[in-house]
Design a protein around this motif. Structure first.
Motif, PDB file in Angstrom:
ATOM      1  N   MET A 133       2.729   5.163   5.628  1.00 18.71           N
ATOM      2  CA  MET A 133       1.482   5.925   5.537  1.00 18.71           C
ATOM      3  C   MET A 133       1.000   6.194   6.956  1.00 18.71           C
ATOM      4  O   MET A 133       0.820   5.253   7.745  1.00 18.71           O
ATOM      5  CB  MET A 133       0.459   5.089   4.770  1.00 18.71           C
ATOM      6  N   LEU A 139       4.874   1.964  -1.642  1.00 20.55           N
ATOM      7  CA  LEU A 139       4.263   2.892  -0.709  1.00 20.55           C
ATOM      8  C   LEU A 139       4.609   2.406   0.694  1.00 20.55           C
ATOM      9  O   LEU A 139       4.363   1.253   1.030  1.00 20.55           O
ATOM     10  CB  LEU A 139       2.748   2.877  -0.946  1.00 20.55           C
ATOM     11  N   CYS A 185       2.659  -2.364  -1.654  1.00 23.74           N
ATOM     12  CA  CYS A 185       2.799  -1.986  -0.255  1.00 23.74           C
ATOM     13  C   CYS A 185       2.642  -3.210   0.636  1.00 23.74           C
ATOM     14  O   CYS A 185       2.123  -4.241   0.198  1.00 23.74           O
ATOM     15  CB  CYS A 185       1.812  -0.899   0.144  1.00 23.74           C
ATOM     16  N   VAL A 209       2.811  10.070   3.473  1.00 24.06           N
ATOM     17  CA  VAL A 209       3.073   8.785   2.830  1.00 24.06           C
ATOM     18  C   VAL A 209       4.371   8.942   2.049  1.00 24.06           C
ATOM     19  O   VAL A 209       4.688  10.022   1.535  1.00 24.06           O
ATOM     20  CB  VAL A 209       1.901   8.333   1.928  1.00 24.06           C
TER      21      VAL A 209
END
Length: 144
Positions: free
Chosen positions: A75, A72, A108, A58
């Protein structure tokens, strides 16, 4: 035993991270390899490693502004390891890092299929669904 490591793009594990991101995230939707690396140099990279293999990764991109936020992105968990807690391990390590660095919010773009995963970690959806790379996504965030 799986260990989560914070690495830089100069680390020997970075090419393995890149390959995992390409294999799990980009190739299945027809995006060229390495197409989402524009923020890699300024970002923090977390990799889940076992026996020298990268099982998951990530990336946390610092967002400009006084809010101390991060995004983020990218991932990915190897298909053989999905559903075994590798993703949760990565995100929990990312949260611990954020607390040490004073990052108070993580946002995210969650693929529709990943929304339950992020909700289980405390993220909340906000705004309207949108399409990115041909896939339905939701904006999500967590305040730490």
């Amino acid at each position: 035993m799986i260990n989560v490591r914070l690495i830089k793009t100069s680390d020997r594990l970075y090419p393995l991270e890149q390959e995992l991101r390409n294999k799990i995230l980009l190739r299945p939707v027809g995006i060229p390899d390495h197409a989402w690396e524009m923020h890699d140099e300024k970002s923090w990279h977390f990799v889940a490693v076992e026996a020298g293999q990268v099982l998951g990764c990530v990336v946390l991109v610092p967002l400009d502004g006084p809010e101390m936020k991060g995004q983020l992105i990218q991932m990915a968990v190897d298909g053989t390891q999905q559903g075994k807690g590798v993703g949760k391990l990565l995100v929990k390590e990312l949260f611990a890092f954020c607390e040490l660095e004073g990052i108070h919010e993580v946002v995210c773009h969650a693929r529709d299929s990943a929304v339950p995963f992020y909700r289980s970690l405390g993220f909340e959806a906000y705004g309207e669904p949108f399409e990115e790379v041909g896939i339905k996504h939701m904006h999500m965030r967590i305040v730490l």
